[in-house]
Every structure is written in structure tokens, then in C-alpha cells.
Design an enzyme around this catalytic site. Sequence first.
Site, PDB file in Angstrom:
ATOM      1  N   ASP A  29       0.881  -1.106  -0.053  1.00  0.00           N
ATOM      2  CA  ASP A  29      -0.015  -0.049  -0.043  1.00  0.00           C
ATOM      3  C   ASP A  29       0.908   1.344  -0.018  1.00  0.00           C
ATOM      4  O   ASP A  29       1.790   1.279   0.700  1.00  0.00           O
ATOM      5  CB  ASP A  29      -1.015  -0.127   1.161  1.00  0.00           C
ATOM      6  CG  ASP A  29      -2.163   1.004   1.137  1.00  0.00           C
ATOM      7  OD1 ASP A  29      -3.249   0.467   1.119  1.00  0.00           O
ATOM      8  OD2 ASP A  29      -1.914   2.245   0.844  1.00  0.00           O
ATOM      9  N   ILE A  30       0.381   2.254  -1.126  1.00  0.00           N
ATOM     10  CA  ILE A  30       1.388   3.595  -0.825  1.00  0.00           C
ATOM     11  C   ILE A  30       1.366   4.299   0.230  1.00  0.00           C
ATOM     12  O   ILE A  30       1.894   5.269   0.463  1.00  0.00           O
ATOM     13  CB  ILE A  30       1.547   4.218  -2.419  1.00  0.00           C
ATOM     14  CG1 ILE A  30       0.243   4.447  -2.724  1.00  0.00           C
ATOM     15  CG2 ILE A  30       2.414   3.763  -3.366  1.00  0.00           C
ATOM     16  CD1 ILE A  30       0.033   5.224  -3.909  1.00  0.00           C
ATOM     17  N   GLU A  88     -12.642   3.204  -1.252  1.00  0.00           N
ATOM     18  CA  GLU A  88     -11.627   4.302  -2.305  1.00  0.00           C
ATOM     19  C   GLU A  88     -11.498   3.653  -3.452  1.00  0.00           C
ATOM     20  O   GLU A  88     -11.802   4.275  -4.690  1.00  0.00           O
ATOM     21  CB  GLU A  88     -10.397   4.377  -1.383  1.00  0.00           C
ATOM     22  CG  GLU A  88      -9.464   5.592  -2.037  1.00  0.00           C
ATOM     23  CD  GLU A  88      -8.093   5.604  -1.158  1.00  0.00           C
ATOM     24  OE1 GLU A  88      -8.162   5.589  -0.142  1.00  0.00           O
ATOM     25  OE2 GLU A  88      -7.075   5.743  -2.192  1.00  0.00           O
ATOM     26  N   HIS A  93      -9.904  -5.808  -2.671  1.00  0.00           N
ATOM     27  CA  HIS A  93      -8.571  -5.890  -2.159  1.00  0.00           C
ATOM     28  C   HIS A  93      -8.646  -6.322  -0.855  1.00  0.00           C
ATOM     29  O   HIS A  93      -9.617  -5.715  -0.159  1.00  0.00           O
ATOM     30  CB  HIS A  93      -7.647  -4.678  -2.684  1.00  0.00           C
ATOM     31  CG  HIS A  93      -8.178  -3.444  -2.047  1.00  0.00           C
ATOM     32  ND1 HIS A  93      -9.368  -2.861  -2.728  1.00  0.00           N
ATOM     33  CD2 HIS A  93      -8.011  -2.724  -0.964  1.00  0.00           C
ATOM     34  CE1 HIS A  93      -9.713  -1.686  -2.169  1.00  0.00           C
ATOM     35  NE2 HIS A  93      -9.059  -1.529  -1.282  1.00  0.00           N
ATOM     36  N   HIS A  95      -6.588  -6.092   2.692  1.00  0.00           N
ATOM     37  CA  HIS A  95      -5.114  -5.214   3.450  1.00  0.00           C
ATOM     38  C   HIS A  95      -4.843  -6.210   4.471  1.00  0.00           C
ATOM     39  O   HIS A  95      -5.613  -6.927   5.317  1.00  0.00           O
ATOM     40  CB  HIS A  95      -5.980  -4.109   4.400  1.00  0.00           C
ATOM     41  CG  HIS A  95      -6.506  -2.922   3.423  1.00  0.00           C
ATOM     42  ND1 HIS A  95      -5.674  -2.109   3.256  1.00  0.00           N
ATOM     43  CD2 HIS A  95      -7.719  -2.710   2.846  1.00  0.00           C
ATOM     44  CE1 HIS A  95      -6.549  -1.009   2.768  1.00  0.00           C
ATOM     45  NE2 HIS A  95      -7.656  -1.482   2.439  1.00  0.00           N
TER      46      HIS A  95
END
Length: 133
Positions: A29-30, A88, A93, A95
Amino acid sequence: MASVFTKIVNGEIPSYKVAESELCYAFLDINPLALGHTLVIPKKEVDYILDLDDELYLELMRFSKQVGKAIEMVVDCKRIGITVIGLEVPHAHVHLIPINQLNDMNFAKPKLNLTTNELEELASEIAIAFAKD
Ligand code: AMP
């Protein structure tokens, strides 16, 4: 229009890749909540995780487990927290977040500011651990 994660899978935008399987892809994750915060996605673009067919859902979870084990080998933590939000980016996805306490899973917390070098190094260490497992 393709999701940002589909563009990552297709190599159209860069990512800090950790691992991939035939059907899934994992990358950092960025805007991480913790060192090693990783996202695991199905390569097929489906917005909502509960809309995945059973086979792909199970593969996403199996692969997430394998990636989580690799993160544990690299990042010092009590556990890997696993969560799905998806408000978002409209591409399912998971996490994977190294945690030591409940608040480490608090998405309202300020995110870490890691350099490109730090992210590259972490991704590569996790990728090596994944390949060894
Ligand atoms: P959510 O959809 O609410 O689960 O949040 C999307 C997550 O994707 C956030 O944690 C973002 O930091 C992360 N994210 C968005 N764009 C990228 C990207 N290009 N590379 C890596 N992570 C991203």
C-alpha cells in the site's frame, strides 16, 4: 475505465510488487498504516469482494494467507491484521497489516511517510521471504 489496480496488474502504472499467483497479485500500500502494509487483489477486476465467485474468493484468501506469512518473516509484529474496506478503490482487495495492538488497524490514523527506497526494500524483502516459503 480500468481501475488503478487493473493498471498495476497490467504494468501500466508502477507498484511495489510483493508476489503474484496466476489469479492474484500482492503489492505494498502506498499510504501504509504500518511497515509491510500490503494489498492483495484478484487480477480480474471486480469491485466488491462479496461479488467474487467462490473459486476466486478462496484463491484470494489462500494467497493472502501465504503473503501474510511472508510479511511476518520480515516485519516484527504480533500478528497480521486482515481486513477489507474497499471504499476508495473499486477493485476488491484485502489489506494485510502488521499489528501489535487494536489501534494499529485504525484507518483514521495518519499514514506512514516512507521513501521510495524504503518501500522498494520492504517489497523486495517480503518477495524473498515469499519465494523461500
Ligand atoms: P480502500 O478502497 O478504502 O480499501 O482503500 C484503498 C487503499 O489502496 C488505500 O489504503 C490506498 O492507500 C491504497 N492505494 C490506492 N492507490 C494505490 C496505489 N497506486 N498503489 C498502492 N496502494 C494504493
